[in-house]
Design an enzyme around this catalytic site. Structure first.
Site, PDB file in Angstrom:
ATOM      1  N   GLU B  60       0.920  -1.406  -0.110  1.00 19.47           N
ATOM      2  CA  GLU B  60       0.315  -0.198  -0.136  1.00 19.47           C
ATOM      3  C   GLU B  60       1.239   1.503   0.100  1.00 19.47           C
ATOM      4  O   GLU B  60       0.712   2.193  -0.657  1.00 19.47           O
ATOM      5  CB  GLU B  60      -0.782  -0.193   1.084  1.00 19.47           C
ATOM      6  CG  GLU B  60      -2.053  -0.507   0.817  1.00 19.47           C
ATOM      7  CD  GLU B  60      -1.844  -2.143   1.094  1.00 19.47           C
ATOM      8  OE1 GLU B  60      -1.206  -2.395   1.365  1.00 19.47           O
ATOM      9  OE2 GLU B  60      -3.432  -3.170   1.127  1.00 19.47           O
ATOM     10  N   HIS B 129     -10.945  -4.657   9.594  1.00 19.49           N
ATOM     11  CA  HIS B 129     -10.358  -4.484   8.639  1.00 19.49           C
ATOM     12  C   HIS B 129     -12.406  -3.372   8.200  1.00 19.49           C
ATOM     13  O   HIS B 129     -13.570  -4.219   7.677  1.00 19.49           O
ATOM     14  CB  HIS B 129     -11.154  -5.392   7.818  1.00 19.49           C
ATOM     15  CG  HIS B 129     -10.279  -6.975   7.724  1.00 19.49           C
ATOM     16  ND1 HIS B 129      -8.538  -6.656   7.804  1.00 19.49           N
ATOM     17  CD2 HIS B 129      -9.682  -6.833   6.103  1.00 19.49           C
ATOM     18  CE1 HIS B 129      -8.049  -7.900   7.270  1.00 19.49           C
ATOM     19  NE2 HIS B 129      -8.508  -7.638   6.152  1.00 19.49           N
TER      20      HIS B 129
END
Lengths: 373, 324
Positions: B60, B129
């Site tokens: 990322e 998440h």
């Protein structure tokens, strides 16, 4: 397995031979005119005199914040940035004054930025660590160690996406080599075959921590490129001819084959990590610093070479010194006399859409505490 | 009018903008060959090829930074975070680079980059998440944040985000991906920064964003059906810029403000909304401002408790009734 490992590039292989390579004779250097060489030398001197002047201004309390001086490392920025063409881009970390001047930014705009003045290259909004000149393909000036390495990846990606023959020189210090962002970037540079040249300016100390105390890998920092299937090379950074010759090879590989390279350029900073580094002579010996200044200084070395080549003589050298000092003094006067930015500018240059008159379709508030008018 | 899913609406926005501007690139984990973890980018690789639809490694930091760097040269990357929770992995790139480069360069550079992906809890996947980072991102000058609540809004806001010359974060919702709304065939854009009154009412203003708007609408229906309370539902749509005038005017009309969001309460979006209401509609308030947000702990895994942790219509109705 071993066939897939990338080797050091040819230029270094030459160096491993018994006879030393004469980098002055590399094509990229042989083709330099006398004036080109004098300009390179002059710019090295200009960078040093500029930085010495910034140090004085800092000590006088005229400028604050951080001041990471580049003194001792000049051959790296000048050697590499002198190779930059129209489609080549440069991005670096916070020790950025040398790269900025090497790419043609003026002492005035740089000094004024350090003073936090409206006439600074970033209108007083960036400071020492954040010089930018996109018109000169200079994309900063970045304060977070390693944080610029993914951006460099993006500049190289942009060049490739636009199908241009160019490259990105992305600099970092040796301290950056243990940041995750750097390794993610190395992997993607090689995986996507991006035309980026990562350059580690290895001055031996990540702030006050020596290489031995920060890196587990015992070999050259650039060897880590092998883990990513990337070409690498090692350069003696006080020899500007060598810096140019080897960086040129990497840039040509990027431009013509769209391949990344990791270069490690050995260099040395005479000053502390920043001017505020009170321990600059504690984590290394005075003798070590003096040895560098006396025997390995990149400017003295280039001056000697140019004198031997008959390009420079004493009077020309003195003239260059005098002009560089005068230019640095003038930049200090310019910065000192320039105005601070107006209070209203504090919320300018945040959003493109705000600065360009609100687009008709834009509504709502975007700032929530604004200066009194 | 035809009805399409929230997922399809976003895909249509991407397709239209990919066709319109050759500099638009879709990039992220599994967006190309895998067709997208949530199938938002399904079929795009086939349609636009590998130069425009790009799979990244799980890095990322590197691909977010790459997008920001490329955007400085005029490429318009649209980055998918498989979950917006993963943007924390690249926070240095997002906060220090995307948000600050324009400012630190004195306005010489701009970063036309979009970060998009689902930013919601409620899917039984635990705390890592389930983050809703709209308040973190909106706290950072230089960034814009939109949280579409319907397919119609998602398409129009996504198109505006891609055309925007500043970094825009489009926070979607996996629970909404499969739901359908009316979306016209013809092209349209929704301006970033314009709130939308999703239901008009007279007794109470429920102010929400993202899926909390859907929750608020269900609660408003129940308040009308069972309690004779006529609630107005204001959908912020955009967190930064924030359409203060629309919700302040609504509160001036109804005299009551109930803030609903799936964000955590402390320093959450609701706190900013409440500030503006007290500052600009103080004399119009007939009751203290009330709030229903996520219950203040990391997102719990256990499903029945998770359903209670996030705002639901029952919690919103209860809060409305308590306001008197």
């Amino acid at each position: 397995m071993s066939t897939q490992r990338k080797k050091k590039t040819d230029s270094t292989a030459e160096k491993d031979n018994a006879s030393p390579v004469n980098y002055a004779q590399a094509d990229i250097n042989r083709n330099l005119s006398k004036d080109d060489k004098i300009k390179l030398y002059t710019d090295m001197v200009r960078v040093r005199r500029f930085e010495e002047r910034t140090l004085r201004a800092y000590q006088q309390g005229k400028i604050g914040g951080f001041l990471h001086l580049y003194i001792g490392q000049e051959a790296v920025a000048l050697g590499t940035c002198s190779l930059v063409g129209k489609h080549d881009h440069v991005i670096t970390a916070y020790r950025d004054h040398g790269h900025a001047l090497a790419l043609g930014m003026t002492m005035n705009e740089c000094m004024a930025e350090l003073y936090g003045k409206a006439t600074g290259c970033s209108k007083g909004k960036g400071g020492s660590m954040h010089f930018f000149a996109p018109d000169k393909n200079f994309w900063g000036g970045h304060g977070i160690v390693g944080g610029q390495t993914p951006l460099g990846l993006g500049l190289a990606y942009g060049v490739k996406f636009q199908e241009l023959k160019g490259s990105c020189l992305c600099f970092m210090g040796d301290g950056a080599i243990n940041q995750g962002a750097v390794h993610e970037s190395f992997n993607m540079a090689s995986l996507w075959q991006l035309p980026v040249i990562y350059i580690i300016e290895n001055n031996g100390y990540s702030m006050g921590t020596s290489l031995e105390r920060s890196s587990a890998h015992p070999g050259k920092l650039a060897e880590r490129a092998e883990g990513y299937g990337m070409d690498w090379d090692y350069i003696e950074g006080n020899d500007i001819y060598q810096v140019r010759a080897k960086t040129h090879i990497a840039m040509e590989r990027a431009r013509n084959e769209s391949k990344p390279t990791l270069l490690e350029i050995a260099t040395y900073r005479y000053r502390g990590h920043s001017v505020a580094d009170a321990n600059a002579e504690k984590y290394r010996t005075k003798e070590e610093i003096e040895d560098y200044k006396k025997n390995k200084d990149p400017i003295s070395r280039f001056q000697k070479q140019l004198m031997e080549e008959g390009v420079l003589d004493d009077s020309r050298t003195k003239e260059i010194e005098k002009l560089a000092k005068a230019e640095a003094d003038e930049s200090d006067r310019f910065a000192n006399e320039s105005p601070f930015p107006p209070m209203s500018s504090i919320i300018e240059d945040v959003y493109w859409s705000e600065d360009n008159g609100r687009q008709n379709d834009q509504q709502g508030r975007i700032f929530f505490e604004v200066p009194n008018s | 009018m035809r009805k399409i899913t929230y997922r399809q609406a976003i895909k249509e926005a991407l397709i239209e903008e990919l066709r319109r501007d050759p500099n638009v690139v879709i990039m992220g984990e599994e967006v190309a060959q895998y067709n997208g973890a949530y199938k938002v980018t399904e079929g795009l690789l086939e349609q636009f090829g590998a130069k425009r639809i790009v799979d990244t490694p799980i890095s990322e930091t590197a691909f977010s930074g790459l997008a920001i760097g490329a955007s400085m040269l005029g490429i318009r990357p649209v980055i998918e975070f498989m979950f917006f929770s993963f943007c924390y992995v690249s926070f240095d790139q997002v906060i220090n680079n995307a948000a600050n480069i324009r400012y630190m360069s004195g306005g010489l550079i701009n970063c036309p980059v979009v970060f998009r992906g689902p930013a919601n809890g409620g899917t039984n996947v635990g705390a890592t998440h389930s983050h809703t980072p709209e308040n973190f991102i909106a706290n950072t000058p230089g960034l814009k944040v939109v949280c579409p609540s319907t397919a119609y809004d998602a398409k129009g806001l996504m198109k505006s985000a891609i055309r925007d010359n500043d970094p825009v974060f489009v926070m979607e919702n996996t629970i909404l991906y499969g739901q359908e709304w009316e979306v016209p065939d013809e092209e349209y854009l929704i301006p970033i920064g314009k709130a939308d009154i999703k239901r008009t009412g007279t007794d109470l203003s429920i102010i929400a964003h993202g899926r909390a708007v859907i929750t608020a609408l269900a609660a408003a229906q129940e308040l009308a059906d069972k309690h004779g309370i006529n609630a107005e539902v204001v959908d912020l749509r955009s967190i930064r810029p924030l359409d203060v005038d629309t919700f302040v005017n609504s509160v001036k009309k109804t005299g009551r403000a109930l803030l609903v969001d799936e964000n955590k309460p402390f320093c959450g979006v609701g706190a900013q909304i409440a500030f503006h209401i007290q500052a600009e509609a103080f004399d119009f308030l007939d009751a203290p401002i009330a709030r229903v947000s996520a219950i203040d702990s990391p997102a719990i895994y256990s499903k029945p408790l998770e359903d209670e942790q996030l705002p639901n219509p029952r919690r919103v109705v209860e809060a409305a009734l308590k306001m008197g």
